[in-house]
Design an enzyme around this catalytic site. Sequence first.
Site, PDB file in Angstrom:
ATOM      1  N   ASN A  13       0.806  -1.219   0.000  1.00  0.00           N
ATOM      2  CA  ASN A  13       0.000   0.000   0.000  1.00  0.00           C
ATOM      3  C   ASN A  13       0.841   1.272   0.000  1.00  0.00           C
ATOM      4  O   ASN A  13       0.318   2.361  -0.225  1.00  0.00           O
ATOM      5  CB  ASN A  13      -0.937   0.023   1.213  1.00  0.00           C
ATOM      6  CG  ASN A  13      -0.204  -0.041   2.535  1.00  0.00           C
ATOM      7  OD1 ASN A  13       0.330  -1.097   2.878  1.00  0.00           O
ATOM      8  ND2 ASN A  13      -0.167   1.053   3.275  1.00  0.00           N
ATOM      9  N   GLY A  15       5.290   2.996  -0.057  1.00  0.00           N
ATOM     10  CA  GLY A  15       6.731   2.820  -0.093  1.00  0.00           C
ATOM     11  C   GLY A  15       7.235   1.895  -1.178  1.00  0.00           C
ATOM     12  O   GLY A  15       6.756   1.893  -2.322  1.00  0.00           O
ATOM     13  N   VAL A  62       0.136 -10.675   7.332  1.00  0.00           N
ATOM     14  CA  VAL A  62       1.035 -11.819   7.188  1.00  0.00           C
ATOM     15  C   VAL A  62       1.243 -12.564   8.492  1.00  0.00           C
ATOM     16  O   VAL A  62       1.765 -13.694   8.491  1.00  0.00           O
ATOM     17  CB  VAL A  62       2.402 -11.394   6.599  1.00  0.00           C
ATOM     18  CG1 VAL A  62       2.224 -10.708   5.250  1.00  0.00           C
ATOM     19  CG2 VAL A  62       3.183 -10.507   7.564  1.00  0.00           C
ATOM     20  N   ASN A  88       7.218  -8.565   0.691  1.00  0.00           N
ATOM     21  CA  ASN A  88       7.787  -7.257   0.993  1.00  0.00           C
ATOM     22  C   ASN A  88       7.444  -6.762   2.397  1.00  0.00           C
ATOM     23  O   ASN A  88       8.194  -5.982   2.974  1.00  0.00           O
ATOM     24  CB  ASN A  88       7.303  -6.240  -0.042  1.00  0.00           C
ATOM     25  CG  ASN A  88       7.602  -4.808   0.369  1.00  0.00           C
ATOM     26  OD1 ASN A  88       8.738  -4.345   0.305  1.00  0.00           O
ATOM     27  ND2 ASN A  88       6.579  -4.086   0.834  1.00  0.00           N
ATOM     28  N   TYR A 169      16.032  -6.019  14.056  1.00  0.00           N
ATOM     29  CA  TYR A 169      15.755  -5.982  12.619  1.00  0.00           C
ATOM     30  C   TYR A 169      16.811  -6.718  11.796  1.00  0.00           C
ATOM     31  O   TYR A 169      16.485  -7.568  10.960  1.00  0.00           O
ATOM     32  CB  TYR A 169      15.653  -4.529  12.160  1.00  0.00           C
ATOM     33  CG  TYR A 169      15.443  -4.364  10.676  1.00  0.00           C
ATOM     34  CD1 TYR A 169      14.241  -4.728  10.086  1.00  0.00           C
ATOM     35  CD2 TYR A 169      16.444  -3.833   9.863  1.00  0.00           C
ATOM     36  CE1 TYR A 169      14.036  -4.583   8.715  1.00  0.00           C
ATOM     37  CE2 TYR A 169      16.250  -3.677   8.501  1.00  0.00           C
ATOM     38  CZ  TYR A 169      15.048  -4.050   7.935  1.00  0.00           C
ATOM     39  OH  TYR A 169      14.845  -3.915   6.590  1.00  0.00           O
ATOM     40  N   LYS A 173      16.549 -10.218   9.197  1.00  0.00           N
ATOM     41  CA  LYS A 173      16.856 -10.301   7.767  1.00  0.00           C
ATOM     42  C   LYS A 173      17.902 -11.379   7.479  1.00  0.00           C
ATOM     43  O   LYS A 173      17.871 -12.023   6.419  1.00  0.00           O
ATOM     44  CB  LYS A 173      17.306  -8.931   7.245  1.00  0.00           C
ATOM     45  CG  LYS A 173      16.195  -7.892   7.249  1.00  0.00           C
ATOM     46  CD  LYS A 173      14.981  -8.323   6.438  1.00  0.00           C
ATOM     47  CE  LYS A 173      13.945  -7.232   6.306  1.00  0.00           C
ATOM     48  NZ  LYS A 173      12.771  -7.654   5.516  1.00  0.00           N
ATOM     49  N   ASP A 205       8.609   6.114   5.153  1.00  0.00           N
ATOM     50  CA  ASP A 205       8.212   6.302   6.549  1.00  0.00           C
ATOM     51  C   ASP A 205       8.715   5.175   7.437  1.00  0.00           C
ATOM     52  O   ASP A 205       8.696   5.272   8.663  1.00  0.00           O
ATOM     53  CB  ASP A 205       6.696   6.469   6.686  1.00  0.00           C
ATOM     54  CG  ASP A 205       5.908   5.255   6.217  1.00  0.00           C
ATOM     55  OD1 ASP A 205       6.515   4.277   5.757  1.00  0.00           O
ATOM     56  OD2 ASP A 205       4.671   5.293   6.328  1.00  0.00           O
ATOM     57  N   ASN A 207      11.753   4.403   7.865  1.00  0.00           N
ATOM     58  CA  ASN A 207      12.952   4.879   8.561  1.00  0.00           C
ATOM     59  C   ASN A 207      12.934   6.391   8.785  1.00  0.00           C
ATOM     60  O   ASN A 207      13.986   7.018   8.920  1.00  0.00           O
ATOM     61  CB  ASN A 207      14.214   4.471   7.789  1.00  0.00           C
ATOM     62  CG  ASN A 207      14.220   5.001   6.359  1.00  0.00           C
ATOM     63  OD1 ASN A 207      13.469   5.908   6.024  1.00  0.00           O
ATOM     64  ND2 ASN A 207      15.070   4.432   5.519  1.00  0.00           N
TER      65      ASN A 207
END
Length: 246
Positions: A13, A15, A62, A88, A169, A173, A205, A207
């Site tokens: 929706n 970025g 998700v 994503n 974070y 990843k 938004d 970061n």
Amino acid sequence: MSDTKIALVTGANKGIGYEIAAGLGALGYRVGVGARDEARRESAVEKLHAAGVDAFGVPLDVTGDQSVTEAAELIERQAGHLDVLVNNAGISGPPTGPGWGQDPTLLDLDVVRTVTETNVLGVIRVTNTMLPLLRRSTSPRIVNVSSSVGSLTRQADPDIEIGPVMAAYAPSKSFLNAVTVQYARQLADTDILINAACPGLVATDFNGFFGPRTPEQGAATAIRLATLPDGGPTGSFFEDDGIIPW
């Protein structure tokens, strides 16, 4: 099966996710805009329609089994198959102090659980639920949107400027990258190609709009991996300049 290629982009929706959806749409894909928030999801679909993209909204959280199952059922009704899945959707988790760093010595374990639930378990949940639809495609592609901070090689090199410590974070990843390799191994005898994509430091938004790259630039690698020719690479980690070391 229709000749129109179908893509699903999670977190589409805004970025980078929105620009991945827009880029695939510009290439002729019919794009499912996966997003939790109804108003933002429908606004993105309307914006894509205005740009000439064949898009449809897919309510999708998700982190929820039922939500993901219902999303697959919607795509089944809408298209009957899936050619591209772009995982994503992701979160960074709150910082532990000023700025956007996460000090491992101050980290709340619930933050780690929450970040992992979205960034890793969410990808597994969505991928496994969508696999039956992907297997109906002649050239199925899966792209997991990762980050260079997931590279253990770069994180461990003191001569590489990698940004602040991100103790929730960044490991999420790295975990996602490892999962991507396992999928590639398991699916090696199929037509499914699965790779991880690093968008670079993109001003969104996510970061606080800090970064030299635009969302359009950040979407480029994911779009390239989503449209790889048959026989292309699988189980690799890419950025604009090529392969990133694990």
